[in-house]
Design a protein around this motif. Structure first.
Motif, PDB file in Angstrom:
ATOM      1  N   UNK A   1       0.832  -1.203   0.000  1.00 25.22           N
ATOM      2  CA  UNK A   1       0.000   0.000   0.000  1.00 25.22           C
ATOM      3  C   UNK A   1       0.866   1.252   0.000  1.00 25.22           C
ATOM      4  N   UNK A   2       1.890   1.255   0.842  1.00 24.20           N
ATOM      5  CA  UNK A   2       2.723   2.455   0.977  1.00 24.20           C
ATOM      6  C   UNK A   2       3.555   2.723  -0.272  1.00 24.20           C
ATOM      7  N   UNK A   3       3.987   1.665  -0.947  1.00 26.01           N
ATOM      8  CA  UNK A   3       4.828   1.834  -2.134  1.00 26.01           C
ATOM      9  C   UNK A   3       4.019   2.043  -3.405  1.00 26.01           C
ATOM     10  N   UNK A   4       2.692   1.883  -3.340  1.00 23.36           N
ATOM     11  CA  UNK A   4       1.857   2.044  -4.529  1.00 23.36           C
ATOM     12  C   UNK A   4       1.737   0.783  -5.372  1.00 23.36           C
ATOM     13  N   UNK A   5       2.381  -0.303  -4.954  1.00 23.13           N
ATOM     14  CA  UNK A   5       2.322  -1.550  -5.727  1.00 23.13           C
ATOM     15  C   UNK A   5       0.921  -2.131  -5.744  1.00 23.13           C
ATOM     16  N   UNK A   6       0.206  -2.057  -4.597  1.00 20.62           N
ATOM     17  CA  UNK A   6      -1.153  -2.597  -4.578  1.00 20.62           C
ATOM     18  C   UNK A   6      -2.065  -1.823  -5.523  1.00 20.62           C
ATOM     19  N   UNK A   7      -1.903  -0.493  -5.560  1.00 25.67           N
ATOM     20  CA  UNK A   7      -2.721   0.306  -6.480  1.00 25.67           C
ATOM     21  C   UNK A   7      -2.411  -0.077  -7.930  1.00 25.67           C
ATOM     22  N   UNK A   8      -1.147  -0.366  -8.216  1.00 29.33           N
ATOM     23  CA  UNK A   8      -0.765  -0.779  -9.575  1.00 29.33           C
ATOM     24  C   UNK A   8      -1.448  -2.093  -9.956  1.00 29.33           C
ATOM     25  N   UNK A   9      -1.453  -3.052  -9.018  1.00 30.31           N
ATOM     26  CA  UNK A   9      -2.117  -4.339  -9.288  1.00 30.31           C
ATOM     27  C   UNK A   9      -3.628  -4.143  -9.388  1.00 30.31           C
ATOM     28  N   UNK A  10      -4.182  -3.282  -8.526  1.00 34.02           N
ATOM     29  CA  UNK A  10      -5.624  -3.003  -8.575  1.00 34.02           C
ATOM     30  C   UNK A  10      -6.023  -2.428  -9.932  1.00 34.02           C
ATOM     31  N   UNK A  11      -5.252  -1.452 -10.421  1.00 34.72           N
ATOM     32  CA  UNK A  11      -5.558  -0.852 -11.720  1.00 34.72           C
ATOM     33  C   UNK A  11      -5.468  -1.873 -12.847  1.00 34.72           C
ATOM     34  N   UNK A  12      -4.540  -2.822 -12.719  1.00 34.18           N
ATOM     35  CA  UNK A  12      -4.369  -3.840 -13.760  1.00 34.18           C
ATOM     36  C   UNK A  12      -5.600  -4.726 -13.878  1.00 34.18           C
ATOM     37  N   UNK A  13      -6.151  -5.161 -12.742  1.00 36.77           N
ATOM     38  CA  UNK A  13      -7.230  -6.145 -12.778  1.00 36.77           C
ATOM     39  C   UNK A  13      -8.624  -5.549 -12.610  1.00 36.77           C
ATOM     40  N   UNK A  14      -8.767  -4.505 -11.820  1.00 36.29           N
ATOM     41  CA  UNK A  14     -10.098  -3.983 -11.494  1.00 36.29           C
ATOM     42  C   UNK A  14     -10.355  -2.600 -12.044  1.00 36.29           C
ATOM     43  N   UNK A  15      -9.291  -1.818 -12.289  1.00 32.62           N
ATOM     44  CA  UNK A  15      -9.482  -0.442 -12.719  1.00 32.62           C
ATOM     45  C   UNK A  15     -10.053  -0.317 -14.110  1.00 32.62           C
ATOM     46  N   UNK A  16      -9.741  -1.245 -14.997  1.00 39.90           N
ATOM     47  CA  UNK A  16     -10.167  -1.127 -16.392  1.00 39.90           C
ATOM     48  C   UNK A  16     -11.279  -2.099 -16.750  1.00 39.90           C
ATOM     49  N   UNK A  17     -11.949  -2.669 -15.718  1.00 38.22           N
ATOM     50  CA  UNK A  17     -13.030  -3.615 -16.016  1.00 38.22           C
ATOM     51  C   UNK A  17     -14.212  -2.874 -16.613  1.00 38.22           C
ATOM     52  N   UNK A  18     -14.597  -3.219 -17.805  1.00 44.35           N
ATOM     53  CA  UNK A  18     -15.708  -2.557 -18.494  1.00 44.35           C
ATOM     54  C   UNK A  18     -17.004  -3.271 -18.202  1.00 44.35           C
ATOM     55  N   UNK A  19     -18.016  -2.475 -17.945  1.00 43.89           N
ATOM     56  CA  UNK A  19     -19.323  -3.048 -17.723  1.00 43.89           C
ATOM     57  C   UNK A  19     -19.887  -3.620 -19.021  1.00 43.89           C
TER      58      UNK A  19
END
Length: 577
Positions: free
Chosen positions: A239-257
């Motif tokens: 969380x502190x290094x931003x790695x979790x946000x990077x993984x989140x964006x990869x799998x959940x950030x671009x999910x199209x409805x």
């Protein structure tokens, strides 16, 4: 005396460096030999599932590998159905489950890490079937759930009259529902939308509101407490290094409805119109009405799907924000703890420094002449103390605002205190929007019976809307005023937010609380803010009113019932006399 102090400091620093090096090497030596077995669901996309080669992939799989890398151990992930994974944890086949939902019942026998994501649950039904709004309406219905899942446990407890139909995976549950078997499915929202699109199950859709948001994290038996500690520490680092946000964006950030198939609908409409024209021209009006109804339902479906996916994204983002707030509190706590010690140390060492200065008038510290340092250092320490306390207050207000509480948890609150807390949270937005900000709070401290986080949410939303209106205004005088007042009969409390922004046209005023209606679509507005705020005020037995004039500004007033009659202090003294 000067030479003695540096010699002791040098020895102490050397000892600490050596101890830290030995500890790090010892820890690395132990962890490098450890392999932790992980159980995972093979059909829970996009969190965890098997790819085309049968290998584990997904959001939680990437999180697990990232934690293993940063903490220095190896993992062995085994994919199976959820029931066998859950039983494998209990029997000791697996050390950890990487995507287990938290519940009070499970917490009696399982240790949980801090959550890495939030999964909302939804009720799915076949299109054309009678829609429901709440989970309570599932009583007497056959409801498909994943076997041994958190929703299986939740359904048995929340709706004992429902008939649960266990399925091994989400895909099996959705196929059963799509094939016409049973009444509803109660499954995780994002995996179900993902699978229904991938499997082409176009005859099912989510109905009603999301049922429940479940915290997903790592779980292990109490005997493996140290393993859970490793995963919690690793997750905090990500969380502190931003790695979790990077993984989140990869799998959940671009999910199209799932998108509405406009081309197919257009073809059906065209064929229908041609047939109707050939058979009977008189039905043209009926055909137009039918087409409008189809478009209306299509828009409703698309808006509902967008709302569900946005809720998942915002909930996961709330988890990240809460983690960041927690991490900010740690260094702030150290500052608040150590600054008083530094102040005391400064006062204790002053006589010694005064003696040194008396012997050597050129004496300086940190490049500053001693007299100047003696004068300025106390003020610097005091400013640091005040700033640290301000950081703590802001973070605490943010955590209070983000903490989810059911609407039924209400108690007596001071509206003035809620207004002050909300202003602290949006202070930067106010300063950016106007330099003519005023606040008038009723000195009688009006009390209301309310959920403080929900009312604070309304206040923040109204202030942010006013700031947006001021930033887009061309008025020379940009003013923002907030006030609280008690009615003359002392039965109602008035919260007023007034701005001199662009104003709102009279034809748009009645639609301000409609869901998804917004005049700021190009600026990223969703049209849900005032709708949610009006719902919160209504739930507290109040109402929201609007007055606006173009180019002159807007006044929004929230009227809430007071819980008691508050007398003016002078009137109270006269009554007692």
């Amino acid at each position: 005396m000067r030479s003695t102090i540096p010699r002791y400091l040098l020895a102490l620093i050397s000892l600490l460096v050596f101890a830290g090096t030995v500890d790090a090497k010892t820890r690395e030596h132990h962890l490098s030999k450890r392999v932790i077995t992980i159980g995972a669901d093979y059909n829970y996309p996009p969190y965890e599932f098997a790819d085309e080669n049968g290998e584990p992939t997904g959001y939680t799989v990437d999180i697990t590998h990232a934690i293993a890398e940063v903490m220095g151990f190896d993992v062995e992930i085994t994919l199976t159905d959820w029931r066998h994974a859950y039983e494998g944890l209990k029997t000791g086949q697996f050390d950890v489950l990487q995507g287990i939902a938290f519940s009070e019942e499970r917490a009696k026998s399982i240790l949980f890490s801090s959550p890495h994501s939030i999964a909302n649950q939804s009720i799915f039904a076949r299109k054309g079937a009678p829609e429901i709004e709440t989970i309570g309406e599932l009583a007497g219905k056959e409801v498909i759930v994943q076997n041994a899942s958190i929703m299986h446990e939740y359904l048995k407890k929340a709706v004992p009259d429902a008939v649960p139909i266990p399925a091994a995976t989400h895909a099996e549950a959705l196929r059963l529902l799509a094939s016409g078997k049973h009444d509803f499915a109660l499954t995780a929202n994002l995996p179900s939308l993902y699978l229904s699109k991938e499997l082409g199950l176009h005859n099912i859709h989510p109905v009603g509101r999301p049922v429940s948001g479940q915290r997903l994290g790592y779980g292990a038996l109490p005997k493996n407490e140290e393993i859970i500690a490793l995963f919690s520490e690793g997750l905090a680092i990500l969380k502190n290094t931003g790695k979790q946000q990077e993984i989140y964006d990869k799998w959940l950030g671009a999910l199209n409805e799932p998108k509405v198939q406009w081309k197919k609908w257009g073809q059906y409409a065209l064929y229908t119109i041609l047939v109707l024209i050939l058979i009977l021209g008189a039905v043209t009006t009926w055909s137009a009405l039918l087409r409008k109804e189809v478009e209306k339902r299509s828009r409703q479906l698309k808006e509902q799907q967008e709302q569900l996916i946005q809720a998942d994204k915002m909930t996961s983002l709330g988890v990240l924000v809460s983690g960041v707030a927690h991490e900010i509190n740690n260094p702030t706590g150290l500052l608040l703890l150590n600054l008083p010690i530094l102040k005391d140390a400064w006062h204790d060492i002053l006589p010694l420094l005064d003696d040194i200065y008396a012997q050597d008038p050129s004496f300086s510290v940190a490049g500053l002449p001693y007299p100047r340092l003696k004068q300025e250092l106390p003020f610097l320490l005091e400013e640091m103390q005040q700033s640290s306390e301000r950081i703590r207050n802001i973070v605490n207000d943010l955590k209070d605002f983000a903490r989810a509480q059911p609407d039924e948890i209400v108690h007596e609150v001071d509206l003035n205190e809620l207004i002050k807390a909300a202003i602290r949270l949006v202070e930067k937005s106010i300063q950016k929007s106007t330099d003519q900000f005023s606040i008038h709070l009723d000195q009688r401290s009006p009390k209301i019976m309310a959920n403080p986080q929900r009312i604070e949410q309304v206040i923040i939303n109204l202030i942010i809307n006013a700031c947006d209106a001021l930033q887009g205004s061309e008025n020379s005088e940009k003013q923002l005023a907030i006030s609280s007042n008690l009615s003359l009969d002392q039965k109602s409390v008035y919260l007023t937010v007034r701005d001199t922004g662009n104003g709102i046209s009279s034809e748009n005023l009645p639609r301000l609380t409609d869901p998804f209606f917004t005049t700021k679509r190009e600026l990223g507005g969703t049209g849900l803010g005032l709708s949610v705020s009006a719902g919160i005020i209504k739930a507290h037995k109040g109402r929201l009113t609007f007055e606006s004039e173009l180019e002159k500004g807007t006044t929004v007033t929230a009227i809430l019932p007071a819980i008691e009659h508050v007398s003016d202090p002078l009137e109270r003294e006269q009554e007692l006399a």
